[in-house]
Design an enzyme around this catalytic site. Structure first.
Site: not given
Ligand code: GLU
Length: 429
Positions: A68, A104, A188, A219
């Protein structure tokens, strides 16, 4: 130097090894990513010309589940960087105990030089090239630096077309109408905020006495700024890739976010009702922001920002790493000498992948949660894992990064050991 970043990052394993319940062979496996893929992406530009980009995807380790991790679009993307980021994903998923390994991906480019249509073509082409390497039970993508929900939607759509099956669970961080999760957008920043809330209880912090600087206003930076601001923290400095602003009074964060997202610039503006005025603010560089006299520093941009060159000048007693890898190994030793404490990336920014996991579960079950359900579960897990790491740190008398790595390594080792290690197999002989 080739692989320098990955070697440096994985050298942190040897430090944690002494305290973790793990054997050498399990550690060795983590020093070699499972699989690395490099692809070329020929993109037809709007003016008819052809430009060829390079893309990467790395599976670091899948002992605990499918791999992931996000995909970044940035000029500095290299195989070494992507490998390092995939390693951190393995550790991060294990720190918060979700059933994934690490991966990644990235494409080397400056998105500011491409039109929206060019970005869509590139995103779809990237999926075309890596389609055999990913899947809902193989390797799951997500947003990262300069990628966003819309790009995730295109990637999911492209994968679904290639496989001729609607496959929302191959990508997380999608727009809500395409199977995205409530609460993923701010996850996050919110995860880091939950860590700070626990820290504040332990350290008796009074928000209004806490001066905070945030490097990076994408973000994650925006959301953590907003949440801390709502609690009364004084956000005295903010920067983006162009530079930053400082005011000892603290900024009106919601207005700065609004201005940044409409003009793409950070400006010191204060708005009351519909009247906005520019306020006094000093322009500072990203370097100056890091060295401010403050209580809490939040790097939320890119890796390698605090290095051996500037570590001695850092004054904040606490650093919460919302970016991946903002502090180099050499810098960390200098910070430790200065008694500066760090809440490490693999814990502080794990809220993103945690809600990605929730999104994946929702896609697989077809049952969607409310934002309250997402935040409740997220809060429970982030708080629990933060307190576990904190307790390990105190009981072993180590720093928080080592404690987080130990927690991750113990979980990872359990998955390796039950498949047999040298001890088990040598007894057979
Ligand atoms: N790119 C984010 C990270 O570095 C999120 C990854 C994900 O959601 O899979 O943690």
């Amino acid at each position: 130097m080739e692989n320098q970043m990955f070697k440096e990052a994985s050298s942190r394993l040897d430090k944690a090894f002494d305290f973790a319940d793990i054997n050498q062979e399990a550690i060795e496996r983590l020093k070699y990513p499972k699989a690395e893929l490099t692809v070329s992406l020929p993109i037809r530009k709007d003016d008819g010309s052809l430009e060829i980009f390079t893309g990467y995807r790395v599976h670091h380790n899948d002992a605990r589940g499918p791999t992931k991790g996000g995909v970044r679009f940035h000029p500095n993307v290299s195989m070494d960087e992507i490998k390092t980021l995939s390693f951190w994903m393995t550790i991060k998923c294990a720190v918060v105990g979700i059933p994934f390994g690490g991966a990644k991906g990235g494409v080397t480019l400056d998105p500011k030089n491409l039109s929206r249509l060019e970005i869509e073509r590139l995103s779809r082409c990237y999926i075309d090239r890596i389609a055999n390497f990913i899947g809902p039970d193989v390797d799951i993508l997500a947003p990262d630096v300069y990628t966003n929900p819309m790009i995730m939607g295109w990637m999911m759509d492209e994968y679904s077309k290639i496989t001729r099956q609607y496959s929302p669970a191959v990508v997380t961080g999608k727009p809500i109408p395409l199977g995205g999760s409530m609460g993923r957008e701010d996850a996050t920043g919110r995860g880091g905020y939950y860590c700070i809330q626990e820290l504040a209880k332990k350290k008796n912090w009074q928000p209004k006495e806490m001066r905070v600087a945030i490097q990076g206003f994408g973000n994650a930076g925006q959301h953590i700024a907003q949440l801390l601001y709502e609690d009364g923290y004084k956000i005295v400095a903010i920067s983006d890739s162009q530079g930053g602003i400082y005011s000892s009074e603290g900024f009106d964060v919601p207005t700065i976010i609004q201005v940044k997202n409409t003009t793409r610039q950070i400006q010191a503006v204060y708005c009351k009702n519909t009247v906005c005025e520019f306020v006094e603010a000093t322009k500072i560089t990203n370097q100056e922001l890091l060295e401010l006299d403050i209580e809490l520093l939040i790097p939320a941009a890119l890796e390698n920002q605090i290095t051996k060159e500037n570590a001695a000048q850092i004054k904040a007693p606490w650093i919460v790493e919302i970016a991946n890898g903002p502090i180099t190994v050499e810098a960390e030793a200098i910070l430790a000498e200065k008694n500066i404490s760090v809440v490490p990336d693999v814990l502080a920014n794990a809220g993103g992948v945690l809600v990605s996991y929730f999104e994946w579960v929702q896609n697989k079950t077809g049952l969607y949660w409310t934002v309250e359900q997402v935040q409740l579960r997220m809060h429970e897990i982030m708080t629990r894992e933060f307190l576990n790491v904190y307790q390990l740190m105190e009981s072993q008398n180590i720093d928080m990064r080592n404690a987080a790595y130990i927690q991750a390594l113990n979980r990872y080792a359990q998955a390796v050991i039950v498949q047999g290690t040298e001890n088990y197999f040598s007894e057979l002989g």
